[in-house]
Enzyme design. Sequence first.
Site: not given
Length: 387
Positions: A111, A125, A132, A136, A139, A361
Site C-alpha cells: 500500500e 507515503c 513487517c 510494534c 501498528c 498512520c
Amino acid sequence: MKYDLDLSRRVNASDSTPKRLAGLSLPTLKAEMEALGLDPKKAGMRAKQLRRWIHHAGVQDFAAMTDIAKDLRTELAEKFTLDRPEITEHKVSVDGTQKWLTKFQPGVEGESVFIPDVGRAGALCVSSQVGCTLNCTFCHTGTQKLVRNLTAQEIVNQVLIARDELEGWPSSSEDRKLTNIVFMGMGEPLYNLDNVAEAIDTISDGDGISLSRRRITVSTAGVAPKIPELGERTGAMLAISLHATHDDLRNEIVPINRKYDLKTLFEAIRAYPDLGNSKRVTFEYVMLKGVNDSPAEARDLVKLLKGVPAKINLIPFNPWPGSPYECSDWETIETFAEIVNRAGYASPIRTPRGRDIFAACGQLRSESVKKSAAEKRREALANEAQA
C-alpha cells in the site's frame, strides 16, 4: 496459498515476459541498453533519453519518444513495457487522501498513500516491504507477516502511480501536487536499505522525477547500526518512530528496542550526517491513552532529546480492528504538546487523515494475506462506527 520467498533476491520476470522499464535507475537502464547490443557510449545516451521520457515526462508509450529512432522504438516495444504494476484497489477518503493497493506479483501487494496539503503541496507515503517483522503493538502493519522486501523499482513505481493519478507530469511543473516522499508505509526501510537507497537515487534524479533529497524522509523504528549509513548513502531526512521515553515501555510497544535500546539508538542518531537547524530529526510519537501520554513522559521526552536538533510529531492513535489501545484525549495531547513546545521543540499534532479508508498512520495492511471472516466483520463494524 503459501509463498516462501527469498527476501534478498531481486524479482525478475520470466524471459517470455517483457521487462518493465518504468522505475529503473539510470545505471540499470544503461545495462538494459547494452544487453540489446548497443556499445557503452550509445547505451548511456539512450538510457538518459529513456530516463527523461519515463521519469520526467511520464510517458507510457515508446511511440511518444520522438528523439529515439523509429526502428529502435519498435525494438524497445517488443522487448520492454512501460506499464505500471497492477492497481488492485484505489480508495479516496472524504478528506482527499488517496490509497493504492498495488500488486507487484501474485501474493505480493503493498500500500501507498497520498496525503494532500502536507509539505509544500502533498506527500506520498511509500512502502519498502510487504508486511513487517517488527510487531510494534500499536501498528496494524505489524499484524501482517513479512512477505518480502520491495525492489527499488517497485518502490519508485509507487511514486509513478501517484504521479499518474495526480496528473503530475512533467516533473518540472511548478504547480506539482506531489512534493514530498516519506518512507513511512509498510515495513522497516533500514532492513531494505540497498533498495531504499537506490530508489531515493532515482526519485531525486534531477533529470527524472526530480524531488529534492531534503523532501525525502526515511522513518525507522530504531535499526541503530544502519542509521548513520542511511545518511551517508542517501542524504535523506531522518525520522524516528519513538513512542516511549523509557526502555521498559519501549521494549513492550516497539520490540526492536530490546535489541537496540534508547542509549544505543540516540548514539546512532547523533552520528547522522549534517544534523543542524536546517536538518532536524523528526520524532514520531503516537499518543496512546493512559500508556505514554502523561505530563511526566512529556518532560522525559524533552530530557531525552537534549542536544539533538529535533521536532516532534504527536500522532493521535488511529484505531484498527482488534487494536488494544485507545487514542489519548485531545486535552491530554494538547497538554503534552505544550510542555514540549515550552522546552523549545516544535511539536505539531498531526491531523488524522484517511481514517475512513484505513490509510492513516499505523493502519496500513495489504491484502497479501487472506483475512478471516471474523476480521472482515470487525473491519465492517469499525467502518460503520466511523461513518
